[in-house]
Scaffold this active site. Sequence first.
Site, PDB file in Angstrom:
ATOM      1  CG  HIS A   1      37.509 -17.292  -6.307  1.00  0.00           C
ATOM      2  ND1 HIS A   1      38.461 -17.051  -5.355  1.00  0.00           N
ATOM      3  CD2 HIS A   1      36.332 -16.795  -5.814  1.00  0.00           C
ATOM      4  CE1 HIS A   1      37.894 -16.451  -4.310  1.00  0.00           C
ATOM      5  NE2 HIS A   1      36.602 -16.289  -4.565  1.00  0.00           N
TER       6      HIS A   1
ATOM      7  CB  CYS B   1      36.950 -12.933  -4.035  1.00  0.00           C
ATOM      8  SG  CYS B   1      35.248 -13.237  -3.481  1.00  0.00           S
TER       9      CYS B   1
END
Length: 672
Positions: free
Chosen positions: A410, A322
């Site tokens: 994630h 991310c």
Amino acid sequence: MGRAKALIVWGTGSGVGKSLFAAGLLRHFKRLGLEAAPFKAQNMANHARVVRGGEMASAQWLQALAAGVEPEVRMNPILVKPFGERGAQVVVWGKVDPFLSGLPWKERRPHLEAPIREALEGLLAEYDLLVLEGAGSPVERNLWPDLPNLRVAEWADAKALLVADVDQGGALGALYGTWALLGEHRKRLIGFAFNKFRGDLELLKPAYALLRDWTGLPVLGTLPLLPLALPEEDGFRYRQPAGNGPKVALLRYPHAANLDEFWPLSELAQVVYAHSPEEAEGAWLLILPGSRLPARDLPWLRAFLPLIQRHLEAGKPVLAVCGGAEMLSEALLDEEGVEERGHFPGLGLLPYRVRMAREKTVERRRVRLRGLSGYWGRLEGLEVEGYEIHHGQGLPLFHQEGSLLATWLHGLLENPGVQKALFGREARGLEEGLEALADALERHLDLRALHRALGLTGRVFPASPTEAKAPVGCPDPPPPPGLVLLLGGAKSGKSRFAQRLAGPFATLIATAEARDEEMAEKIRRHQEERPPTWETLEEPLDLPGALKRARHPTVVVDCLTLWVANLMERGLDPLLEARRFLSAVEESGKRVIAVSNEVGMGIVPQNPLARRYRDLLGQVNALLAEAAQEAYLLVAGRALPLGGGKVPAQEAKRPGSHGGEPGPGRSRDPGP
């Protein structure tokens, strides 16, 4: 279904173990067959999970797993994700609220009560029991009326457990100080608990008795420092012992976020949270975690660029997640100031330009990995679960560049298949960790006290009486003025009962004089048992004068027995002095708790002076009892009301009080 019972876990500060205790208690209640759920009104954290309805704090996500219920945004209706010193992103019921995010804290607060109350009431209507987690400390009196600790406890009519971190030192003072400053809210407390203990427990045990003497509340137990690999809300405050696997360096930039997803590494590898390139040298795997503010973390990360380049040239793996992947792109573009307005050159290791969009991507994903090669080829064909939570746009979900794997996803390392492919074995898993946590709580804490206080054993305790509001500057509500008389024999519990009635802020008028070693030792013992926040005035004769000097609105006179003896010795009339004392009590407007022995029920003394003393003390006791608003006879530690008086509800349920804990020979309610 009726309204749920509620327990709130308060702490003496942040990081003391509130989240851990709440998770363990929820798993314990699940074992009892209760439908339980977590709740935290407002959480400030950059560690979030994607659930039904949007995003919520990782701590409440884990607590929902512990309770065996589906995580949902009502369990954490307000999530504040700080941007550092300049502000925060406010998430309401799982969605970013741009209006509230732009407001200062004081202006934001009035808008938070309604969504918090709605979420709480909804959960209270649907579950048997809620375990609420407080935020920070409940006695930040500069912030009162406190919303996430005190207001929600009031709305839920919650009992409370107060937890302190003994590993940090100062736990005894922190527990007592928090109890003392809670004022009218301390009536919710069931007891105390110590967390993260290491060493010989016998060294801590004297603190149990001190807290009980000072507050009348028990210590329910001490939880040792547990070697559990569980996601932590604040990104691993306690570093787990290094595993036996390869060295893994997790780059810990200033605004690193969602670090909780890397909990399996503490078991599978030797993890280093690298704050400098030197700390990351020699690592087999480099990990760039998420970032709350990639534009601000970029200057910090540039110092690692030579290390990352050497690592990739050697064919060693790098995982960028991310915000970590965003910083490796060619550029970060944020024209609207979604996170940090401007155009920021990236490190250039990925052939993409990332643009910040006002609309946030918040989504759970299940994908099958394809097109991976080299080191990352061992993940080829695996189906993995995770979640996206980002404003950035412009990167693919997965992209491999040599031995660099960049992803929006994630939670990749939380997949057992990924763990086995990369490390040769699987971490024990969250279920095993939560079971071990509940085992530890059940082994080290007196959870039956919680059961009884919550009414889980068929016993319902009376509510505490309504107390008046505290005057400005006073930690406690003003006590009702007047005289309270405590009578009893030697060692009947009079002084301890007086301490419980008085609370943490009182003036003691001590009438004893240390005329011999035995009396000096007795005075010393009483001083040790006395709350440290009390004022002490030593006055063997002039009670009215001492009453005028007393700083606190509650005054304890201990004891009248010695006072009468002192008066007789000086040739003064105890009855006349008692009337002067009663007039002073009335004029003072204070609550005066007077302790006296009941000596008239034994054998008749042999000498005239002793008989006169006995008679005079009986007359003084009768005179004071007639004027007292409340009077009690203490027998074997139990307070028996005299003349129609009533034991206060908060005292009635204490051990050693009439109507409280069963003593020897009295039956106990069975557990659930």
